[in-house]
Design a protein around this motif. Structure first.
Motif, mmCIF file in Angstrom:
data_model
loop_
_atom_site.group_PDB
_atom_site.id
_atom_site.type_symbol
_atom_site.label_atom_id
_atom_site.label_comp_id
_atom_site.label_asym_id
_atom_site.label_seq_id
_atom_site.Cartn_x
_atom_site.Cartn_y
_atom_site.Cartn_z
ATOM 1 N N LEU A 162 11.304 3.931 -5.355
ATOM 2 C CA LEU A 162 9.832 5.343 -4.403
ATOM 3 C C LEU A 162 10.376 6.499 -5.366
ATOM 4 O O LEU A 162 11.308 6.893 -4.935
ATOM 5 N N LYS A 163 9.002 7.287 -5.793
ATOM 6 C CA LYS A 163 8.901 8.383 -6.580
ATOM 7 C C LYS A 163 8.349 9.581 -5.447
ATOM 8 O O LYS A 163 7.739 9.065 -4.670
ATOM 9 N N ALA A 164 8.313 10.683 -5.448
ATOM 10 C CA ALA A 164 7.456 11.062 -4.207
ATOM 11 C C ALA A 164 6.053 10.776 -4.476
ATOM 12 O O ALA A 164 5.596 11.306 -3.763
ATOM 13 N N GLU A 165 6.050 10.844 -6.052
ATOM 14 C CA GLU A 165 4.100 11.022 -6.317
ATOM 15 C C GLU A 165 3.455 9.671 -5.730
ATOM 16 O O GLU A 165 2.246 9.046 -6.052
ATOM 17 N N ASP A 166 4.419 9.162 -5.139
ATOM 18 C CA ASP A 166 4.151 7.377 -4.514
ATOM 19 C C ASP A 166 3.703 8.033 -2.804
ATOM 20 O O ASP A 166 2.847 7.231 -2.489
ATOM 21 N N THR A 167 3.837 9.191 -2.136
ATOM 22 C CA THR A 167 3.323 9.300 -1.247
ATOM 23 C C THR A 167 1.803 9.524 -1.310
ATOM 24 O O THR A 167 0.950 10.262 -2.385
ATOM 25 N N ALA A 168 1.032 8.672 -0.266
ATOM 26 C CA ALA A 168 -0.467 8.411 0.266
ATOM 27 C C ALA A 168 -0.537 7.791 1.565
ATOM 28 O O ALA A 168 0.641 7.155 1.571
ATOM 29 N N VAL A 169 -1.555 7.336 1.397
ATOM 30 C CA VAL A 169 -2.536 6.407 2.202
ATOM 31 C C VAL A 169 -2.308 5.202 1.504
ATOM 32 O O VAL A 169 -3.306 5.367 0.727
ATOM 33 N N TYR A 170 -2.140 4.181 1.828
ATOM 34 C CA TYR A 170 -2.644 2.946 1.575
ATOM 35 C C TYR A 170 -3.151 1.670 2.063
ATOM 36 O O TYR A 170 -2.676 1.700 3.200
ATOM 37 N N TYR A 171 -3.908 1.520 1.332
ATOM 38 C CA TYR A 171 -4.958 0.640 2.138
ATOM 39 C C TYR A 171 -5.471 -1.034 1.469
ATOM 40 O O TYR A 171 -4.538 -1.201 0.110
ATOM 41 N N CYS A 172 -5.360 -1.871 2.461
ATOM 42 C CA CYS A 172 -5.562 -3.239 2.058
ATOM 43 C C CYS A 172 -6.591 -3.099 1.848
ATOM 44 O O CYS A 172 -7.048 -2.977 2.569
ATOM 45 N N ALA A 173 -7.041 -4.350 1.168
ATOM 46 C CA ALA A 173 -8.576 -4.450 0.640
ATOM 47 C C ALA A 173 -8.685 -6.537 0.233
ATOM 48 O O ALA A 173 -7.365 -7.015 -0.486
ATOM 49 N N ALA A 174 -9.522 -6.369 0.622
ATOM 50 C CA ALA A 174 -9.891 -7.855 0.645
ATOM 51 C C ALA A 174 -11.210 -8.283 -0.315
ATOM 52 O O ALA A 174 -12.030 -7.314 0.111
ATOM 53 N N ASP A 175 -11.691 -9.652 -1.168
ATOM 54 C CA ASP A 175 -12.808 -9.491 -2.524
ATOM 55 C C ASP A 175 -12.870 -10.831 -1.765
ATOM 56 O O ASP A 175 -12.133 -12.079 -2.130
#
Length: 122
Positions: free
Chosen positions: A86-99
């Motif tokens: 992992l890198k600092a630029e991976d910092t984020a809110v991660y969302y799961c999605a379905a289609d």
């Protein structure tokens, strides 16, 4: 319709690993293509990874290729995102999605989870 609940986010040092999970409700999980997206502060939501309904095909953003792995367990109605190096630029809110359908997920999937925060300290 499907409801999605993410878990596994947290704070990790650069170079570390996290595994995100996304639990889906309903009996038809295997009929959905699944994906992960992320949104960093001040940036637009972006695609991270996706997996077809049967797990036979996977797709990754160039920025995470060879570091992240998406997988699914249809018996458990769960999709995972293993994140390594992992890198600092991976910092984020991660969302799961379905289609619905075989996949891949569209850029605007039909269903979203509430998100889980991933923070990578440098």
């Amino acid at each position: 319709q499907v409801q999605l609940v993410e878990s596994g986010g947290g704070l990790v040092q650069a170079g570390g690993s996290l595994r995100l999970s996304c639990a889906a409700s309903g009996r038809t999980f295997s009929r959905y293509a699944m994906g992960w997206f992320r949104q960093a502060p001040g940036k637009e939501r972006e695609f991270v990874a996706a997996i077809s309904w049967n797990g036979g095909s996977t797709y990754y953003a160039d920025s995470v290729k060879d570091r992240f792995t998406i997988s699914r367990d249809n018996a458990k109605n769960t999709v995972y995102l293993q994140m390594n190096s992992l890198k600092a630029e991976d910092t984020a809110v991660y969302y799961c999605a379905a289609d619905p359908g075989a996949g891949p997920v569209r850029t605007t999937p039909a269903f979203w989870g509430q998100g889980t925060q991933v923070t990578v300290s440098s």
